[in-house]
Every structure is written in structure tokens, then in C-alpha cells.
Design a protein around this motif. Structure first.
Motif, PDB file in Angstrom:
ATOM      1  N   THR A 127       0.817  -1.213   0.000  1.00 58.03           N
ATOM      2  CA  THR A 127       0.000   0.000   0.000  1.00 58.03           C
ATOM      3  C   THR A 127       0.850   1.263   0.000  1.00 58.03           C
ATOM      4  O   THR A 127       0.546   2.234  -0.708  1.00 58.03           O
ATOM      5  N   SER A 128       1.931   1.252   0.767  1.00 62.31           N
ATOM      6  CA  SER A 128       2.755   2.456   0.880  1.00 62.31           C
ATOM      7  C   SER A 128       3.478   2.813  -0.412  1.00 62.31           C
ATOM      8  O   SER A 128       3.981   3.932  -0.548  1.00 62.31           O
ATOM      9  N   TYR A 129       3.545   1.885  -1.366  1.00 63.01           N
ATOM     10  CA  TYR A 129       4.167   2.203  -2.654  1.00 63.01           C
ATOM     11  C   TYR A 129       3.226   2.948  -3.593  1.00 63.01           C
ATOM     12  O   TYR A 129       3.638   3.418  -4.650  1.00 63.01           O
ATOM     13  N   GLN A 134       3.166  -1.369  -9.716  1.00 63.17           N
ATOM     14  CA  GLN A 134       2.076  -2.267 -10.069  1.00 63.17           C
ATOM     15  C   GLN A 134       2.033  -2.620 -11.555  1.00 63.17           C
ATOM     16  O   GLN A 134       1.859  -3.774 -11.933  1.00 63.17           O
ATOM     17  N   SER A 135       2.227  -1.629 -12.424  1.00 67.12           N
ATOM     18  CA  SER A 135       2.077  -1.870 -13.865  1.00 67.12           C
ATOM     19  C   SER A 135       3.252  -2.635 -14.465  1.00 67.12           C
ATOM     20  O   SER A 135       3.181  -3.085 -15.607  1.00 67.12           O
ATOM     21  N   TYR A 136       4.339  -2.793 -13.695  1.00 67.02           N
ATOM     22  CA  TYR A 136       5.523  -3.445 -14.245  1.00 67.02           C
ATOM     23  C   TYR A 136       5.559  -4.949 -13.994  1.00 67.02           C
ATOM     24  O   TYR A 136       6.290  -5.679 -14.672  1.00 67.02           O
ATOM     25  N   VAL A 137       4.796  -5.419 -13.016  1.00 65.09           N
ATOM     26  CA  VAL A 137       4.959  -6.794 -12.550  1.00 65.09           C
ATOM     27  C   VAL A 137       4.640  -7.815 -13.642  1.00 65.09           C
ATOM     28  O   VAL A 137       5.473  -8.683 -13.965  1.00 65.09           O
ATOM     29  N   LEU A 138       3.456  -7.757 -14.221  1.00 63.74           N
ATOM     30  CA  LEU A 138       3.069  -8.759 -15.218  1.00 63.74           C
ATOM     31  C   LEU A 138       3.915  -8.706 -16.484  1.00 63.74           C
ATOM     32  O   LEU A 138       4.372  -9.753 -16.968  1.00 63.74           O
ATOM     33  N   PRO A 139       4.162  -7.519 -17.064  1.00 62.64           N
ATOM     34  CA  PRO A 139       5.046  -7.482 -18.241  1.00 62.64           C
ATOM     35  C   PRO A 139       6.440  -8.025 -17.934  1.00 62.64           C
ATOM     36  O   PRO A 139       7.031  -8.720 -18.773  1.00 62.64           O
ATOM     37  N   CYS A 163       4.118 -11.252  -1.925  1.00 60.47           N
ATOM     38  CA  CYS A 163       3.154 -10.189  -1.632  1.00 60.47           C
ATOM     39  C   CYS A 163       3.043  -9.973  -0.128  1.00 60.47           C
ATOM     40  O   CYS A 163       3.148 -10.910   0.657  1.00 60.47           O
ATOM     41  N   ASN A 164       2.812  -8.752   0.246  1.00 57.71           N
ATOM     42  CA  ASN A 164       2.529  -8.438   1.628  1.00 57.71           C
ATOM     43  C   ASN A 164       1.082  -8.801   1.926  1.00 57.71           C
ATOM     44  O   ASN A 164       0.220  -8.750   1.043  1.00 57.71           O
ATOM     45  N   ALA A 165       0.810  -9.138   3.192  1.00 59.85           N
ATOM     46  CA  ALA A 165      -0.551  -9.501   3.568  1.00 59.85           C
ATOM     47  C   ALA A 165      -1.523  -8.335   3.445  1.00 59.85           C
ATOM     48  O   ALA A 165      -2.742  -8.534   3.530  1.00 59.85           O
ATOM     49  N   ASP A 166      -1.032  -7.125   3.229  1.00 61.17           N
ATOM     50  CA  ASP A 166      -1.957  -6.002   3.059  1.00 61.17           C
ATOM     51  C   ASP A 166      -2.606  -6.011   1.677  1.00 61.17           C
ATOM     52  O   ASP A 166      -3.427  -5.158   1.365  1.00 61.17           O
ATOM     53  N   GLU A 181      -8.681  -2.212  -5.571  1.00 60.36           N
ATOM     54  CA  GLU A 181      -7.845  -1.693  -6.660  1.00 60.36           C
ATOM     55  C   GLU A 181      -6.874  -2.741  -7.193  1.00 60.36           C
ATOM     56  O   GLU A 181      -6.239  -2.533  -8.232  1.00 60.36           O
ATOM     57  N   LEU A 182      -6.759  -3.881  -6.479  1.00 60.88           N
ATOM     58  CA  LEU A 182      -5.863  -4.945  -6.928  1.00 60.88           C
ATOM     59  C   LEU A 182      -6.598  -6.118  -7.574  1.00 60.88           C
ATOM     60  O   LEU A 182      -5.950  -7.049  -8.068  1.00 60.88           O
ATOM     61  N   THR A 183      -7.918  -6.087  -7.564  1.00 61.21           N
ATOM     62  CA  THR A 183      -8.678  -7.254  -8.025  1.00 61.21           C
ATOM     63  C   THR A 183      -8.299  -7.663  -9.450  1.00 61.21           C
ATOM     64  O   THR A 183      -8.053  -8.848  -9.732  1.00 61.21           O
ATOM     65  N   GLN A 184      -8.224  -6.705 -10.352  1.00 64.02           N
ATOM     66  CA  GLN A 184      -7.919  -7.044 -11.739  1.00 64.02           C
ATOM     67  C   GLN A 184      -6.510  -7.608 -11.900  1.00 64.02           C
ATOM     68  O   GLN A 184      -6.317  -8.668 -12.511  1.00 64.02           O
ATOM     69  N   ILE A 185      -5.530  -6.936 -11.328  1.00 64.75           N
ATOM     70  CA  ILE A 185      -4.157  -7.406 -11.507  1.00 64.75           C
ATOM     71  C   ILE A 185      -3.909  -8.710 -10.754  1.00 64.75           C
ATOM     72  O   ILE A 185      -3.153  -9.570 -11.216  1.00 64.75           O
ATOM     73  N   MET A 186      -4.564  -8.902  -9.615  1.00 60.21           N
ATOM     74  CA  MET A 186      -4.412 -10.155  -8.892  1.00 60.21           C
ATOM     75  C   MET A 186      -5.052 -11.305  -9.661  1.00 60.21           C
ATOM     76  O   MET A 186      -4.536 -12.435  -9.655  1.00 60.21           O
TER      77      MET A 186
END
Length: 482
Positions: A127-129, A134-139, A163-166, A181-186
């Protein structure tokens, strides 16, 4: 329920979806961090791991010295890619090819390193990031998967994302869900992980829950029973670890991946730097955790199915870590910086054994000169603690009660040892002096540095896992000196 692979381009989908899920033996591993002001040689560390029959180790980077020492050991290794590398790897297949060549292929030869996982980032959705990575992980994962395939390693090395538990939340475990806000990327991430036979890796820290909330019941953080059980329908939770774990299970289930294997990437308890961080609490938590996992009891939502693997955090204390989360950040080790077990702990292979053949600097310490006026010592104190670790002097620390002169001596000595006992490092404009009498007081240990580290240069190397402050903020420590 198996999710489809339609989220990815057809060629890549075939590559990823054709990989079968591989079931491996679960076990207890450790995180080997290297943000330390006193580092044992990698060879000494690997011998320590082997001597304790620790067969799994997680790195936060791909340090060549560590990997070279691990060659031929048979230890299962997870190498890491730092968050600041994700942008480059996500945008360039050439960069990805080069990274795999230099940090994976090079070591996966006969008699080489048993690299099992590559961790793509470390808690990149924290969350603190604020979504920075976020947009870099999958590519980045897609490029790296193609690079592994080119190197004929795609079936042997699995990509994972700690992943952090948050990343998930709920009021009850059964209602667990990923942050909106993470549902799609997760959904995309777990589809990719599932298709490639990779587990979901999560870091769980009941200590942080206790540290961060005065309302958190202390006994719920441990495994010895509680008067504050959580009732969730027919399920009863008697410890925070199981409740957190099942919250993730429920969150994965909502995405259609309720049976995905889960690995605990980090879990542990610090021994210093906070009121609730001490040896007895760390021993109780870590031994309770190990016993719980090895019992194969599982959790209410996964009875009889413990986590696939558990990596304790951490192997050693790391005196150069950032203390922004708290002074305890430098004291997570089950071993002290010199490879000595802090407390009796059985990881399933007998009690911990100390590192062998550790080469120490001579038995001498730097302390405040009792014959000098110390009224002008504040600046020296600050400088010493900006290079060395003085967190044990703070409130809740093991050296908090040694008084003003004790604080000064501790700071001076910490700096002196970091500087490999260079005579000039104990001058402090005449306020310091070298002694051959151990100034340790009770549980407050005045350390002597090790001589067999990977470098003989003074000071310490700045790591990229977390930003190390150029100056340590000394919360109230030097109020004694003002």
C-alpha cells in the motif's frame, strides 16, 4: 476451479498454460538478507545452513558471492529481483534475457546452484508504494518467462511474486478479498502463476499486528492458545497466523483459485528494538509456528494442508536495514550477526547449531574516556550511530537502561567495530579510548566484529532491498547527552 489462460497472447499462453503443476516437498527455509554492517563470508553462511540441515533459502537479490557459495550445496534457492529493476525488465526482452543469463543460467550447471524460484519484485503491491510498481509486474514476468524458455529453464525455475498480507483484507477470514484496486491485476497474476505451476507467496507478520495496535490481543499472536479466539461461522481461530492465512485462501477462492498452493515468504519475530521484541517471545513464536506447520494440521479452510513452504525471517540480524518501520527491523535473526543461535530452536532437525570457524576481530572495545568531559559528545554520538547500529539503545531495546555514559560507549564501540577496529575510529577528538575489558552490561552486549566477511573495507554496503538512511534518526537516544 481452473482459470482460463485467455488473458495472455496466444503464443505466451501456450508456453505458460502447457506447464504442469509440480508438487514439491514442503519444508522450513530461511531468508538470507545481507544488509548488515558485519557480514560473515558466504561460505561460512552456507556451511551454517548445511550444518543445520536447512534445505531452502530465499535471497532478496542475486548476489554473485552468495550464489557462488551455494554451488554444489544442493540447497533449494529463491533468487530475487528488486523492485527498482522491474521497469527495465518489463520494457525490454533484451534486459530480461541478460538478467536470466547472468543470474540464473550461469549458475544452473552441473554441480551448480539449485535455483527453484525467481521472485519478481518484493511486495510490489504494498500500500505504501501507492501503485509505483504495479504496472511493471506482469510485463516483467512475461519477459522473464520467455527468457527462461529460451534458456531451456522454464520447466525448472518458477516465477513468483512475494506479496505483503496487506494485499487482502476482511473482518473475518471467510470473507477475505483482495483490495478492490488490486482485483484485476491479482486475477491476472494468479492466472499466470497457476498456469505455470507456481505458488502464491505471501509474507505474514503477526508481530506487526501486535506492534501496530494496542487493541490487538497479545496471546492471539502466538500458538499456545488464546482467550480471544475469533469465531467465523463453524470455524474457530486461535492464532493470527491461521486467520491471516485463511483470509488469503478465501481471497484466492473468490478469484477461482481456492486450491492454489501457498508459500509463506516471510514470517518471524524480532528479538530487540521494541517492548514486545525479545528472545522469549521470538522463541515462543517461531517454535510454535514450526511445530504448527510440521504437524500438518493445516487451517480451518485448508485442514490437513499446511503451507507449501515456510521461510523464516530471518537468518541473521541486519544492522544496515532501514529503521523507518521501527527499531526492531534490524533484529529479526534467529542467529546473531556472527552466526550464533540467539535461543534454542528446533526446525525439525534438532536444535540450532552455531556457525563454525568464525574469525573475530581481537577482543578489544572502544568506550568513552572516563577522564574526559563528555559535554560535547553529541555530534560524535550522532555520527557514530549514522554508520553503526545503535537501535538497542532506544526505548524497548536491550541496552536502553545503561545510562548516558553507557550509551556513548555503546555508540563509540559500534562504530569502532564497523571500522574493523581502526585505531583512528576510536579517537572522537580524545573522547574515546580502547579497552581490553568487555564493557557488556547484563543483556546489553558490546559486540566484537567479525574478520571473515566478504569485504575488509570500512563501513557497509548500501543494499537495494530497502533504502538505508544516510543518517539514522536517533529517537530520543541522545536526550541524555543534551
Amino acid at each position: 476451479m481452473m482459470a482460463s489462460c485467455t488473458l495472455f497472447p496466444s503464443i505466451l499462453a501456450f508456453l505458460l498454460c502447457s506447464s504442469a503443476v509440480v508438487v514439491v516437498e514442503s519444508g522450513i527455509g530461511v531468508n538470507w538478507g545481507t544488509l548488515s554492517v558485519h557480514r560473515l563470508s558466504p561460505e561460512t553462511v552456507v556451511n551454517l545452513l548445511k550444518g543445520n540441515k536447512i534445505s531452502k533459502v530465499k535471497l532478496f537479490d542475486a548476489d554473485p558471492h552468495s550464489l557462488k557459495a551455494l554451488m554444489g550445496s544442493g540447497i533449494e534457492v529463491m533468487v530475487g529481483i528488486t523492485n527498482d529493476m522491474l521497469a527495465a525488465l518489463s520494457s525490454s526482452s533484451a534486459a530480461s534475457d541478460l538478467w536470466v543469463s547472468q543470474n540464473v543460467s550461469r549458475y544452473m550447471v552441473k554441480g551448480g546452484v539449485n535455483i527453484k524460484y525467481v521472485a519478481v519484485g518484493n511486495e510490489p503491491f504494498l500500500t505504501s508504494y501507492s501503485g509505483q510498481y504495479q504496472s511493471y509486474v506482469l510485463p516483467a514476468m512475461m519477459n522473464l518467462q520467455q527468457s527462461l524458455a529460451k534458456a531451456n529453464l522454464a520447466g525448472m525455475v518458477k516465477l513468483v511474486v512475494p506479496c505483503n498480507a496487506d494485499a487482502y483484507e476482511s473482518s473475518l477470514p471467510s470473507q477475505g478479498a483482495f483490495r478492490p484496486e488490486l482485483t484485476q491485476i491479482m486475477t491476472q497474476l494468479v492466472t499466470l502463476l497457476n498456469s505455470n505451476g507456481s505458488p502464491f507467496i505471501v509474507n505474514i507478520y503477526p508481530f506487526l499486528s501486535l506492534y501496530g495496535s494496542s487493541d490487538f490481543p497479545q496471546d492471539y499472536a502466538f500458538f499456545e492458545g488464546t482467550t480471544h479466539s475469533v469465531m467465523d461461522g463453524p470455524n474457530v481461530y486461535s492464532n493470527a497466523f491461521d486467520g491471516n492465512f485463511d483470509t488469503l485462501v478465501a481471497a484466492l477462492g473468490k478469484l477461482g483459485f481456492g486450491q492454489m498452493p501457498i508459500v509463506i515468504g516471510e514470517v518471524g519475530w524480532p528479538t530487540d528494538g521494541a517492548l514486545s521484541a525479545n528472545l522469549s517471545a521470538a522463541k515462543a513464536f517461531n517454535q510454535g509456528l514450526v511445530n504448527h506447520v510440521l504437524s500438518n494440521k493445516g487451517t480451518p479452510l485448508r485442514p490437513g494442508v499446511p503451507p507449501m513452504d515456510v521461510y523464516l525471517f530471518s537468518l541473521f540480524d541486519e544492522g544496515a536495514k532501514s529503521v523507518l518501520p521501527g527499531n526492531f527491523e534490524r533484529h529479526w535473526g534467529i542467529f546473531s550477526f556472527d552466526g550464533q543461535a540467539k535461543y534454542s530452536l528446533n526446525l525439525g532437525n534438532g536444535l540450532l547449531k552455531n556457525a563454525k570457524d568464525v574469525q573475530y576481530l581481537p577482543s578489544r572495545w572502544c568506550v568513552a574516556n572516563p577522564s574526559r568531559d563528555l559535554s560535547g559528545v553529541t555530534d560524535h554520538f550522532k555520527i557514530a550511530c549514522s554508520y553503526a547500529d545503535c537501535t538497542t539503545l532506544n526505548y524497548g531495546g536491550s541496552c536502553n537502561g545503561i545510562g548516558a555514559k553507557g550509551n556513548i560507549s555503546y555508540a563509540f564501540n559500534s562504530y569502532y567495530q564497523v571500522r574493523k577496529q581502526n585505531p583512528q575510529s576510536c579517537e572522537f577528538d580524545g573522547l574515546g579510548m580502547v579497552t581490553f575489558l568487555d564493557p557488556s552490561v547484563g543483556d546489553c552486549r558490546f559486540l566484537v566484529g567479525v574478520a571473515d566477511g566478504s569485504t575488509n573495507s570500512p563501513g557497509f554496503s548500501l543494499g537495494s532491498r530497502k533504502t538505508v538512511s544516510a543518517l539514522v534518526i536517533l529517537w530520543g537516544v541522545y536526550i541524555f547527552l543534551m
